[in-house]
Design an enzyme around this catalytic site. Structure first.
Site, short mmCIF file in Angstrom:
data_model
loop_
_atom_site.label_atom_id
_atom_site.label_comp_id
_atom_site.label_asym_id
_atom_site.label_seq_id
_atom_site.Cartn_x
_atom_site.Cartn_y
_atom_site.Cartn_z
CB SER A 125 9.56 -5.75 11.38
OG SER A 125 9.05 -5.05 10.25
CG ASP A 220 5.67 -10.48 6.16
OD1 ASP A 220 5.26 -9.41 5.68
OD2 ASP A 220 6.63 -10.55 6.95
CG HIS A 250 5.06 -8.03 9.09
ND1 HIS A 250 6.35 -8.33 8.73
CD2 HIS A 250 5.14 -6.89 9.83
CE1 HIS A 250 7.17 -7.42 9.23
NE2 HIS A 250 6.45 -6.53 9.90
#
Length: 278
Positions: A125, A220, A250
């Protein structure tokens, strides 16, 4: 976001760690060093890890399972970096810290029993975004050359409104409102949103970057920009391994589903082992 699925914690892997402090151009950064098994030939190669959390959540321990698994499976030292987060440390402070720590790791292996010439960098991320920034900065300065960059479910276009980032499911983990809050905290000056160290996916000069493993997740909101970045790297002549994991969202490398999470983490470790042993 700090929770890791019980079956992804790899509690059977012994943890051999120590703490170091690295001075950077944006303050002192604390790092946790994960050592590979004692039988690993020395000096071992090294992997620098940047955790996620939207540039706002300071939880490097959320990557403990990744660091232990990678150290054991890839046979490398893992440096887990506790970089500063917004709003106290907005852009460019985390980029400066991430780059300076990696440069320090590359140049100080002899004193710490790792091989800084065999180095890789990666993150999940926000950490994947910092990974891209570190690799770009190293290329531009001609300082060190990572053998691999791992970009896992990263925000690579900070300019686009999060509401335009679609998911095939009704309620994906990342909500546009929260994404806007995180971005505003990390990048308080809107003029910086198109900077390649903030939005690597908007850059058009990707040639010469290190080989990449790009991981994306089907559900995601960040999938499309990750997929596009992988294609752009490949078009620029960068060797790329790209894997989009189906049916997951995610943060799946932390919260599961377990089978997909383990497969992705093992892909990171085995790709690292190959890259660092070459």
């Amino acid at each position: 976001m700090s929770r890791v699925h019980e079956d992804l914690r790899f509690t059977d892997i012994p943890k051999r760690t120590e703490t170091i402090e690295v001075e950077t151009g944006a303050g002192t950064v604390i790092c946790t060093v994960y050592r590979p098994p004692a039988a690993t030939p020395q000096p071992a190669p090294v992997y620098v890890n940047f955790h996620g959390g939207g540039f706002v959540v300071a939880r490097p321990e959320q990557d403990d399972h990744l660091c232990r698994y990678i150290a054991a499976t890839a046979g490398c030292v893992v440096i887990n970096v506790d970089y500063g987060v917004a709003p106290q440390h907005p852009y460019p402070a985390p980029v400066v810290q991430a780059y300076d720590v990696t440069a320090w790791v590359a140049g100080n292996g002899a004193a710490h029993d790792w091989d800084g010439s065999r180095l890789a960098v990666g993150g999940h991320s926000a950490g994947g975004n910092l990974t891209a920034a570190v690799c770009r900065t190293a290329r531009d300065r001609g300082t060190f050359t990572p053998r691999l960059q791992i970009i896992d479910s990263a925000p690579l276009d900070q300019l686009a409104d999060p509401a335009t980032k679609r998911s095939p499911i009704d309620k994906p983990l990342l909500a546009p409102g929260l994404m806007r809050i995180f971005t505003a905290a990390y990048v308080p000056d809107p003029a910086d949103l198109t900077h390649p160290l903030v939005s690597p996916g908007l850059a058009d000069d990707l040639a010469g970057l290190p080989p990449a493993l790009v991981i994306t997740a089907e559900h995601d909101r960040l999938r499309d920009e990750g997929d596009a970045y992988a294609k752009a790297l490949e078009a620029a002549g960068v060797p790329v391994t790209h894997r989009c994991f189906e049916g997951v969202d995610h943060y799946f490398t932390h919260t599961g589903p377990v089978e997909a999470g383990k497969e992705a983490i093992d892909l990171m470790a085995t790709t690292l082992r190959t890259a660092l042993s070459a």
